[in-house]
Scaffold this motif. Structure first.
Motif, short mmCIF file in Angstrom:
data_model
loop_
_atom_site.label_atom_id
_atom_site.label_comp_id
_atom_site.label_asym_id
_atom_site.label_seq_id
_atom_site.Cartn_x
_atom_site.Cartn_y
_atom_site.Cartn_z
N THR A 154 0.97 -1.17 0.06
CA THR A 154 0.10 0.11 -0.08
C THR A 154 1.08 1.21 -0.04
OG1 THR A 154 -1.81 -1.08 1.23
CG2 THR A 154 -1.66 1.23 1.40
N ASN A 179 -1.63 -0.77 -3.88
CA ASN A 179 -2.72 -0.30 -3.61
C ASN A 179 -2.46 1.45 -3.29
OD1 ASN A 179 -4.61 -2.23 -3.58
ND2 ASN A 179 -3.41 -3.11 -1.91
N VAL A 181 -3.41 4.74 -1.68
CA VAL A 181 -4.39 5.41 -0.73
C VAL A 181 -4.07 7.05 -0.83
CG1 VAL A 181 -5.28 3.71 1.08
CG2 VAL A 181 -2.95 4.98 1.17
N MET A 192 0.78 8.51 7.79
CA MET A 192 0.46 7.33 7.19
C MET A 192 1.55 6.38 7.09
SD MET A 192 -2.90 6.83 4.99
CE MET A 192 -4.36 7.82 5.13
N GLY A 196 2.78 3.04 9.57
CA GLY A 196 2.88 1.95 8.96
C GLY A 196 1.33 1.66 8.26
N ARG A 197 0.81 2.60 8.03
CA ARG A 197 -0.55 2.33 7.39
C ARG A 197 0.00 2.17 5.85
NH1 ARG A 197 -5.74 2.04 8.80
NH2 ARG A 197 -6.09 2.59 11.26
N TYR B 79 -8.98 6.36 13.56
CA TYR B 79 -8.20 5.68 12.27
C TYR B 79 -6.46 5.96 12.69
CZ TYR B 79 -6.15 5.28 7.63
OH TYR B 79 -5.47 4.81 6.44
N PHE B 80 -6.26 6.89 13.20
CA PHE B 80 -4.74 6.90 13.40
C PHE B 80 -4.30 6.70 15.04
CE2 PHE B 80 -4.93 9.68 10.05
CZ PHE B 80 -3.82 9.29 9.23
N GLU B 84 -2.60 2.54 17.62
CA GLU B 84 -1.25 2.92 18.28
C GLU B 84 -1.61 2.43 19.84
OE1 GLU B 84 1.29 3.66 16.52
OE2 GLU B 84 -0.02 3.84 14.84
N ASN B 92 -1.23 -3.67 14.43
CA ASN B 92 -0.53 -3.89 13.15
C ASN B 92 -1.35 -4.61 12.03
OD1 ASN B 92 1.77 -2.53 13.50
ND2 ASN B 92 2.96 -4.25 14.08
N LYS B 95 -3.91 -2.16 10.94
CA LYS B 95 -3.14 -0.92 9.88
C LYS B 95 -3.02 -1.87 8.63
CE LYS B 95 -0.22 0.98 13.15
NZ LYS B 95 1.10 1.37 13.65
N GLN B 96 -2.83 -3.07 8.55
CA GLN B 96 -2.62 -4.26 7.32
C GLN B 96 -3.65 -4.39 6.52
OE1 GLN B 96 0.32 -4.09 6.33
NE2 GLN B 96 1.13 -3.15 8.39
N PRO B 99 -6.42 -1.35 1.75
CA PRO B 99 -7.55 -0.13 1.37
C PRO B 99 -8.45 -0.76 0.36
CG PRO B 99 -5.47 0.28 0.16
CD PRO B 99 -5.09 -0.93 1.24
N GLY B 183 -8.81 9.22 3.87
CA GLY B 183 -8.44 8.46 2.93
C GLY B 183 -9.45 7.50 1.85
#
Lengths: 300, 264
Positions: A154, A179, A181, A192, A196-197, B79-80, B84, B92, B95-96, B99, B183
């Protein structure tokens, strides 16, 4: 009116014309006319485009482009005969900067805006003030070495930036299938990447260098070797305002000829800058040196 | 004016396809968000009115938290910030999520819970608007607290608040546009994208505005239909008072044995 009086008036008006036919006559510039009637100039600035245009420690706009614009404001004061010209600052982002120029809300945008053909249909640009390349920024511990390693990952780009199209193009051309974003602004794209997004963030190299330098641990982020097209930045203003463009280009060209431009460049790109006294260590590139020698607004 | 929407984009589609895809995300977010909001909102709203102090306090805390933080900030937190503060492996994993689902789910949770707080307050208002006699009558019939809520209080309260729920339906689909900040390429984000690609700002946002307007009208009509279908007889609006026969008939249906209808 007698005949001799008419001849006199024609002669005198000719004389007046001769006097004011300098590079930028306020009469033939809508922007200058507007500045004059408002008694104020409105400068559009960015909030996180380090080092071009961003909010300094006291939340006031500072940066390389704003220093260039300061010289332009001085010239406008002289042109319009308004030494006490008021300067208003309006924050803009990559999505609203062009509409705000078009609507006349902002007289000149002093940001980090790329000049390209598509944009020239909507607005006009000064001679190039910077040359950059879009590149990938990744985390050093991610193990990514080349753009090819981004396969299936991503990546993040900022909504409304040139990188959206570049990333889509790279993705299609090199069959990487990553991908994409889109984050709201550079700060959020960077977040982001850091959280690690996204595995990589594509943007113009200098903007990435700025974000990297301001990060808590700059060494944790590295650039991938690939660079894409050459991108020329300029100051942006109303399309087709030749009088205003002549004034802006004249100020910049004189600064480039006198060496003042390079001094300003060194101040922002090779020395510690606020807010964290980080040094971008981004010396003059060959491409920009060429543009300083021959100021031009041409794009490839 | 909208001719540009039919032009080719860089990725081989037409600009109107971008709008349609954005509309899809907007609708998905609003639709599923609404059911989360309605389910949680009814439960919390009931919680606000029960005798049990602890439950009422918890319900109140929920409403105060979710109603008083701007939805934009909540979106950002989900989201952010959330990944955390969770354990690293779980964070993680979140986050993985590829999208656009990685943006869609936080947006869904955020909108659902935010709107739930607003619905909860309306459910509470609906319950408190019922005459005291309803509860007393239910007790007289020997109904327990649960059964009173289940068969007497909540059905009537929900039927009362449908007009005010209409604005919540509209609110949730308008608030979907906040999801662009994390996003998700919904309708507004796609309009921005089109205006960036073509610099035809007014066309892009004009088209999006018309779509939102159409959605609002559809939502309003849909809610009006539901309202008419489930309205408590005799609580009609002024304009319906002109046709009392209709409500009268509605009250009559099934309220009398068939034989009596015939006698009449």
């Amino acid at each position: 009116m007698t005949k001799s009086a008419r001849v006199l008036s024609i002669l005198s008006s000719l004389a007046v014309l001769g006097v004011i036919s300098g590079p930028a006559a306020a009469a033939d510039s809508p922007t200058l006319a507007r500045i004059k009637s408002n008694g104020a100039i409105t400068i559009g600035h960015r909030e996180a485009s380090i080092p071009f245009s961003y909010l300094g420690p006291d939340q006031k706009p500072i940066g390389f482009s704003l220093d260039l614009c300061a010289a332009i404001v001085e010239r406008i004061k002289a042109e319009t005969g308004l030494p006490s010209l008021k300067v208003n600052y309006v924050p803009v982002n990559s999505s609203n900067r062009i509409p705000l120029i078009q609507s006349g809300t902002v007289d000149i945008e002093c940001g980090g805006t790329a000049n390209d053909r598509k944009r020239q249909e909507q607005v006009s640009f000064s001679v190039a003030t910077f040359v950059s390349q879009p590149r990938w920024l990744v985390k050093a511990d991610s193990g990514l070495k080349t753009a090819g390693d981004l396969k299936g990952k991503t990546v993040v780009v900022t909504q409304g930036s040139n990188a959206v199209g570049f990333a889509q193009g790279v993705n299609a051309k090199e069959q990487l299938g990553f991908n994409i974003v889109q984050a709201k602004d550079h700060a959020e794209s960077f977040l982001m990447l850091n959280t690690g997004r996204a595995a990589a963030f594509m943007e113009d190299d200098i903007l990435l260098a700025g974000l990297k330098a301001a990060a808590p641990n700059p060494d944790a982020l590295i650039f991938l070797p690939e660079g894409y097209a050459k991108i020329y930045y300029g100051l942006m203003f109303t399309k087709g305002d030749t009088g205003f463009k002549a004034l802006v280009d004249d100020v910049l060209s004189k600064q480039m000829a006198s060496g003042q431009f390079e001094k300003t460049y060194a101040k922002w790109f090779t020395r510690p800058i606020p807010p964290k006294n980080e040094n971008l260590a981004f010396p003059l590139t060959v491409e920009l040196t060429e543009r300083i020698a021959h100021p031009s607004d041409a794009v490839d | 004016m909208f001719a540009v929407l039919l032009e080719q984009t860089a990725d081989g589609q037409r600009y109107i396809d971008w709008l349609v895809s954005g509309l899809g995300w907007t609708l998905a977010l609003a639709f599923f968000g609404w059911w989360i909001a309605f389910a949680v909102g009814v439960i919390v709203g009931i919680g606000r009115t029960v005798q049990n102090r602890a439950v009422a306090a918890l319900a109140r805390l929920y409403v105060e938290i979710f109603r008083n933080i701007p939805v934009l900030v909540q979106m950002f937190l989900w989201y952010f910030v959330l990944p955390e503060i969770l354990p690293i492996s779980l964070g993680n994993a979140i986050k993985q999520i590829p999208p656009p689902w990685g943006s869609f789910f936080p947006a869904l949770v955020c909108l659902g819970l935010y709107t739930a707080a607003r619905i909860a307050e309306q459910v509470r208002a609906g319950i408190e608007a019922l005459p005291k006699g309803q509860v007393e009558a239910a007790s007289a019939l020997g109904l327990s607290g649960y059964l009173t809520y289940r068969h007497v209080i909540v059905p009537q309260a929900l039927r009362l608040i449908i007009p005010s729920l209409t604005s919540e339906v509209m609110g949730i689909y308008k608030n979907t546009s906040v999801a662009l900040t994390i996003g998700l390429m919904e309708l507004t984000a796609q309009a921005r994208q089109i205006s960036e690609a073509t610099f035809q700002t007014f066309t892009a946002f004009g088209a999006a505005t018309l779509v939102y307007l159409a959605l609002a009208l559809i939502a309003y009509q849909g809610m009006a239909l539901i309202d008419r279908a489930v309205r408590i007889p005799g609580t009609g609006r002024a304009e319906d008072a002109a046709k009392p026969a209709a409500t009268h008939a509605a009250q009559q249906v099934g309220s009398l044995p068939d034989a009596m209808e015939v006698v009449k």
